[in-house]
Design a protein around this motif. Structure first.
Motif, PDB file in Angstrom:
ATOM      1  N   GLU A 147      -7.372   5.097   7.501  1.00  0.00           N
ATOM      2  CA  GLU A 147      -8.436   4.498   6.518  1.00  0.00           C
ATOM      3  C   GLU A 147      -7.902   3.009   6.566  1.00  0.00           C
ATOM      4  O   GLU A 147      -8.957   2.163   6.297  1.00  0.00           O
ATOM      5  N   ARG A 148      -6.523   2.511   6.633  1.00  0.00           N
ATOM      6  CA  ARG A 148      -6.332   1.082   6.766  1.00  0.00           C
ATOM      7  C   ARG A 148      -7.031   0.308   5.882  1.00  0.00           C
ATOM      8  O   ARG A 148      -7.755  -0.606   6.222  1.00  0.00           O
ATOM      9  N   LYS A 149      -6.497   0.640   4.354  1.00  0.00           N
ATOM     10  CA  LYS A 149      -7.489  -0.267   3.659  1.00  0.00           C
ATOM     11  C   LYS A 149      -7.337  -1.645   3.203  1.00  0.00           C
ATOM     12  O   LYS A 149      -8.364  -2.410   3.044  1.00  0.00           O
ATOM     13  N   SER A 150      -6.096  -2.022   3.411  1.00  0.00           N
ATOM     14  CA  SER A 150      -6.251  -3.710   3.360  1.00  0.00           C
ATOM     15  C   SER A 150      -6.027  -4.263   4.659  1.00  0.00           C
ATOM     16  O   SER A 150      -5.762  -3.808   5.808  1.00  0.00           O
ATOM     17  N   LYS A 192      -3.970  -3.484   8.252  1.00  0.00           N
ATOM     18  CA  LYS A 192      -4.608  -3.286   9.550  1.00  0.00           C
ATOM     19  C   LYS A 192      -3.927  -4.403  10.547  1.00  0.00           C
ATOM     20  O   LYS A 192      -3.739  -3.763  11.715  1.00  0.00           O
ATOM     21  N   SER A 229       0.938  -1.116  -0.105  1.00  0.00           N
ATOM     22  CA  SER A 229       0.108  -0.084   0.006  1.00  0.00           C
ATOM     23  C   SER A 229       0.803   1.306   0.035  1.00  0.00           C
ATOM     24  O   SER A 229       2.102   1.129   0.608  1.00  0.00           O
ATOM     25  N   GLU A 273      -4.494   8.342   4.722  1.00  0.00           N
ATOM     26  CA  GLU A 273      -4.979   7.043   4.141  1.00  0.00           C
ATOM     27  C   GLU A 273      -4.385   5.760   4.703  1.00  0.00           C
ATOM     28  O   GLU A 273      -4.930   4.675   4.934  1.00  0.00           O
TER      29      GLU A 273
END
Ligand SMILES: Nc1ncnc2c1ncn2[C@@H]1O[C@H](COP(=O)(O)OP(=O)(O)OP(=O)(O)O)[C@@H](O)[C@H]1O
Ligand SMILES: [Mg+2]
Lengths: 255, 219
Positions: free
Chosen positions: A240-243, A247, A230, A236
């Motif tokens: 937001e910790r998208k994956s 996380k 990432s 972000e």
């Protein structure tokens, strides 16, 4: 962007049959601070060492200020530049090591002025004046004649920062600059780096200090599983910790 | 049975002994210097990337460390003239002792170089120093600091080895003692005084070398 200072394309690194990473793309623009985070063994140190040409790499290219470093194409064959040229290319980057790696037989002043004298060919007096100016900048104006063994870890790392930046590199590379320090000495080093950031230095920083990365970075890179997993703004990445992997990684830090 | 000690007859010749002592020291010092130069080249060969150079260094060290010094001295003194290489007595002795010291120095310097953490050398690379600049400004001074105690000890050891020069009639301490012995027949007195001179000289050297070491350690 055309004008990125550091441009890495499809970078691949193997130790024998062990793949460290592959297909790494990364851009750092002038004046930007980019942090690299990731689990132990994910290849963060190796990436910095490739950029600084301390490590060979088997695929891809690294461009500094628009010019390829380390390798070039000759008759459509990939060739490593000769050592003399590599030594010159290393001047484009400055490296700060986790273990400081100061020259133990020299004073703080000697450590910072050596490169100015031998590489930049400044006369001794001038090199030492310049070196003490940098030592003052990192808050060590009063320790110029101390040997590394007489300095605390935090002071040693600040000398190492002065040594790197005195060579006037285009980009500073930091490999976990505070990991070898006692907790109470971390702050003084991070403050120096923050000051450099505020002064507009371009930096690529491998760190486990998440709060610091959050505060200082323009961009954060998460390395995982042999690639860049990432990349984004601190908001972000940290909020937001998208994956799931990200996380999971961030949950091991208490912030 | 009673032995009548007579030291005076030996003390009358003390200058001869002291001259011998000085010559022995100079022979040791010269051999150490040449041996250090030789050892430095061989140590660099020993840690180089080229298998041939490494092989040469290993061959030299193995050969020299397993030949008795006296045999080396005889080869240099009696053998070299057959190859039409004519050296004086002292020169051929220094030749043998230097080769012998060089083998030991190779090992000492190699260990001293290898003890330098690679990170420090990489820091030198990172500020743009060339390999040669790293060698002169970083590796060499750190190595010398590392090996200074071994160098001092080895000088003392070489100094004692110079007594073997008596075997090719070089007038160093042992040879001169033998000469006085033949003239005076005061066997005990001569050899006791000679031993005492060796002990005092070695002790003094150790004392001075320790001070020099401490000086360097503080710097
Ligand atoms: N000289 C080497 N020879 C062989 N393998 C190596 C070498 N250096 C690193 N590696 C391997 O490459 C991988 C990446 O290592 P690297 O040191 O770059 O990780 P890192 O992300 O910096 O980890 P850490 O957070 O612990 O510092 C690891 O699997 C490591 O074992
Ligand atoms: Mg690392």
């Amino acid at each position: 962007m055309e004008d990125s200072l550091l441009r890495i394309r499809r970078l691949g690194k193997w130790f024998g049959s062990l793949k460290v990473f592959e297909g790494v793309d990364l851009d750092v623009n002038a004046g930007e601070v980019v942090s690299i985070i990731g689990a132990s063994g994910s290849g963060k140190t190796t990436l910095l060492r490739c950029i600084n040409l301390l490590e060979t790499f088997q695929a891809g290219s690294i461009l500094l200020d628009g010019n390829p470093v380390g390798y070039h194409e000759e008759n459509s064959k990939r060739k490593r530049f000769p050592e003399r040229i590599i030594a010159r290319q290393r001047l484009l980057t400055g490296m700060v090591f986790q273990q400081f790696n100061l020259f133990p037989h020299m004073t703080a002043l000697g450590n910072v002025s050596l490169g100015l004298r031998k590489v930049k060919k400044l006369p001794r007096a001038e090199a030492e004046k310049e070196a003490s100016r940098w030592l003052e900048r990192v808050g060590l104006g009063d320790r110029t004649h101390s040997r590394p063994s007489q300095l605390s870890g935090g002071q040693q790392q600040r000398v190492a920062i002065a040594r790197a930046i005195a060579m006037n590199p285009k980009i500073l590379l930091f490999d976990e600059p505070t990991s070898a320090l006692d907790p109470e000495l971390v702050g003084e080093v991070l403050n120096v780096i923050k000051q450099l950031a505020a002064d507009g230095a371009t930096m690529l920083i491998v760190t486990h200090e998440m709060r610091f990365a959050y505060e200082v970075s323009d961009k954060v890179v998460f390395m995982d599983n042999g690639k860049i997993a990432s990349m984004g703004t601190p908001t972000e990445i940290f909020e937001e910790r998208k994956s799931d992997r990200l996380k999971e990684f961030l949950s091991t830090f208490n912030n | 049975m009673r032995y009548f000690w007579n030291f005076n007859i030996v003390f009358a010749q003390i200058n001869l002994l002291l001259d011998g002592l000085l010559l022995g020291f100079l022979l040791a010092l010269a051999s150490l210097m040449i041996g250090m130069a030789l050892g430095l080249f061989m140590a660099l060969a020993a840690i180089s990337k080229h298998p041939l150079l490494r092989g040469i260094a290993r061959f030299y060290v193995t050969l020299l460390r397993n030949t008795p010094l006296l045999v080396l001295i005889f080869i240099a003194y009696f053998g070299l003239p057959d190859l039409h290489i004519r050296l004086g007595k002292s020169e051929s002795f220094i030749f043998a002792l230097s080769l012998y010291a060089g083998a030991y120095m190779t090992e000492v310097f190699r260990a001293g170089l290898e003890a330098i953490p690679t990170g420090i050398l990489e820091a030198g690379q990172a500020i743009g120093l060339t390999p040669l600049q790293i060698f002169w400004n970083i590796q060499l001074p750190i190595m010398f600091k590392n090996v200074l105690p071994s160098l001092g000890n080895y000088l003392i050891s070489l100094f004692k080895d110079t007594s073997l020069a008596a075997s090719i009639t070089i007038p160093e301490l042992t040879y001169n003692a033998k000469k006085i012995n033949t003239l005076t027949f005061r066997v005990f007195e001569v050899w006791l005084i000679t031993a005492a001179l060796y002990v005092i000289a070695c002790y003094l050297m150790a004392f001075i070398l320790r001070r020099i070491e401490r000086r360097f350690a503080i710097q």
